[in-house]
Design a protein around this motif. Structure first.
Motif, mmCIF file in Angstrom:
data_model
loop_
_atom_site.group_PDB
_atom_site.id
_atom_site.type_symbol
_atom_site.label_atom_id
_atom_site.label_comp_id
_atom_site.label_asym_id
_atom_site.label_seq_id
_atom_site.Cartn_x
_atom_site.Cartn_y
_atom_site.Cartn_z
ATOM 1 N N THR A 51 0.762 -1.113 -0.067
ATOM 2 C CA THR A 51 -0.025 -0.056 0.059
ATOM 3 C C THR A 51 0.852 1.057 -0.118
ATOM 4 O O THR A 51 0.488 2.304 -0.645
ATOM 5 C CB THR A 51 -0.867 0.049 1.245
ATOM 6 N N SER A 74 -10.739 5.594 -3.365
ATOM 7 C CA SER A 74 -9.947 4.662 -2.728
ATOM 8 C C SER A 74 -8.782 4.027 -3.476
ATOM 9 O O SER A 74 -9.021 3.645 -4.639
ATOM 10 C CB SER A 74 -10.895 3.614 -2.106
ATOM 11 N N TYR A 76 -8.288 1.314 -3.651
ATOM 12 C CA TYR A 76 -8.666 -0.070 -4.033
ATOM 13 C C TYR A 76 -9.085 0.252 -5.759
ATOM 14 O O TYR A 76 -8.928 -0.876 -6.312
ATOM 15 C CB TYR A 76 -10.141 -0.521 -3.478
ATOM 16 N N ASN A 222 -6.226 3.869 3.961
ATOM 17 C CA ASN A 222 -5.862 3.036 5.030
ATOM 18 C C ASN A 222 -6.875 1.792 5.395
ATOM 19 O O ASN A 222 -6.972 1.084 6.230
ATOM 20 C CB ASN A 222 -6.002 3.932 6.456
ATOM 21 N N HIS A 223 -7.480 1.421 4.215
ATOM 22 C CA HIS A 223 -8.358 0.274 4.047
ATOM 23 C C HIS A 223 -9.510 0.087 5.177
ATOM 24 O O HIS A 223 -10.181 -0.739 4.997
ATOM 25 C CB HIS A 223 -7.643 -1.065 4.084
ATOM 26 N N VAL A 226 -12.835 -0.812 3.454
ATOM 27 C CA VAL A 226 -12.925 -2.240 2.873
ATOM 28 C C VAL A 226 -13.557 -2.962 3.722
ATOM 29 O O VAL A 226 -13.185 -3.277 5.146
ATOM 30 C CB VAL A 226 -11.751 -2.629 2.656
ATOM 31 N N PHE A 236 -5.116 -1.685 9.822
ATOM 32 C CA PHE A 236 -4.176 -1.968 8.476
ATOM 33 C C PHE A 236 -2.884 -1.192 8.678
ATOM 34 O O PHE A 236 -1.773 -1.780 8.280
ATOM 35 C CB PHE A 236 -4.892 -1.570 7.259
#
Ligand code: A3P
Length: 276
Positions: A51, A74, A76, A222-223, A226, A236
């Protein structure tokens, strides 16, 4: 709490590698993925600093031109995870094909032999990040309490990619420990590899945005958005340090680990640092 999470996926043997279904179910689409010449593949064993480097690359390429991208999107979506395939979101392949940027930044945890062949045919640049085994396993341990990702043996992964680097000039092999010691120098090396020459101001800005505490507080990276991870168990952006293994390994475990490590790395020229 843990009860709200989907059941933990089972491990199974997939072409000799222990994997979970969400990274193999989309196998055909993954293998047929059409890479473009300027795609950049970010490859890592899970928890090695994926990341961090993904975000640095995103800032490097798009931070100045599309500042809104990092605010509203994001990681992602900006750096799709090629092999992921879970029911409640687009697969990594779909997300990667949706990218209209040049280059496209694509993340993978695959061991080198699983990478779709078009990446090699197109002679794409690959940025590999490796982290020392002990900290990698500690970070993995904490992550595994809230999520499950497995891509076979760490040894096979780091060595497989290391060997690839020896024959493929477009693999840039980085170490988490070097990033911790001098992120500026690592960014310079990355820029050199990518034929980029950002201004000093831009580099300073990237390094600041990509600092651990800034990333930890940034919901886009920072996830926390998710839905498969339980942040009540662990974050995370957990610690971001070299040497946390010392807080986890007993003396006996460390000796066993060292012995096993020596055996498994006898044929390898790959050198990690566990102290900074
Ligand atoms: P720890 O669990 O040791 O804290 P990945 O992105 O490959 O899953 O790796 C996650 C690990 O990288 C976590 O390690 C996380 O804290 C660390 N990390 C992420 N961003 C970082 C940063 N900017 N500086 C230092 N470590 C970072």
């Amino acid at each position: 709490g843990e009860m709200d999470l989907p059941p933990r996926p089972e491990l199974f043997d997939f072409h000799g590698i222990s994997m979970t279904h969400c990274f193999t179910d989309n196998w055909e689409n993954i293998q047929n993925f059409q890479a473009k010449q300027d795609d950049i593949l970010i490859a890592t064993y899970p928890k090695a600093g994926t990341t961090w480097v993904s975000y640095m690359l995103d800032l490097l390429y798009f931070g100045q031109t599309f500042p809104e991208r990092q605010i509203s999107t994001s990681i992602y979506q900006t750096v799709p995870f090629l092999e992921i395939n879970v029911p409640f979101m687009d697969s990594g392949v779909v997300l990667a094909n949706k990218l209209d940027t040049s280059p496209r930044l694509i993340k993978t945890h695959f061991p080198v032999q699983f990478v779709p062949k078009s990446f090699w045919e197109q002679n794409c640049r690959v940025v590999y990040v490796a982290r020392n085994a002990k900290d990698n396993v500690v970070s993995f341990f904490h992550f595994d309490r809230m999520n499950k990702v497995v891509f076979g043996s760490w040894y096979d992964h780091v060595n497989g990619w290391w060997k690839k680097k020896q024959t493929h000039s477009k693999v840039h092999y980085m170490f988490y420990e070097d990033l911790i010691e001098d992120a500026g120098q690592e960014l310079d090396k990355l820029c050199h590899f990518l034929d980029m020459s950002p201004s000093v101001e831009t580099k300073t800005w990237i390094l600041d945005r990509a600092q651990f505490h800034n990333m930890k507080n940034n919901t886009m990276v920072n996830h926390s958005v998710v839905p498969v991870m339980d942040f009540e168990i662990s974050h995370f952006m957990r610690k971001g340090k070299v040497g946390d293994w010392k807080n986890h390994f007993t003396v006996a475990q460390n000796e066993m680990f060292d012995e096993d490590y020596k055996m498994k790395m006898t044929d390898s020229t790959l050198q990690f640092r566990t102290e900074i």
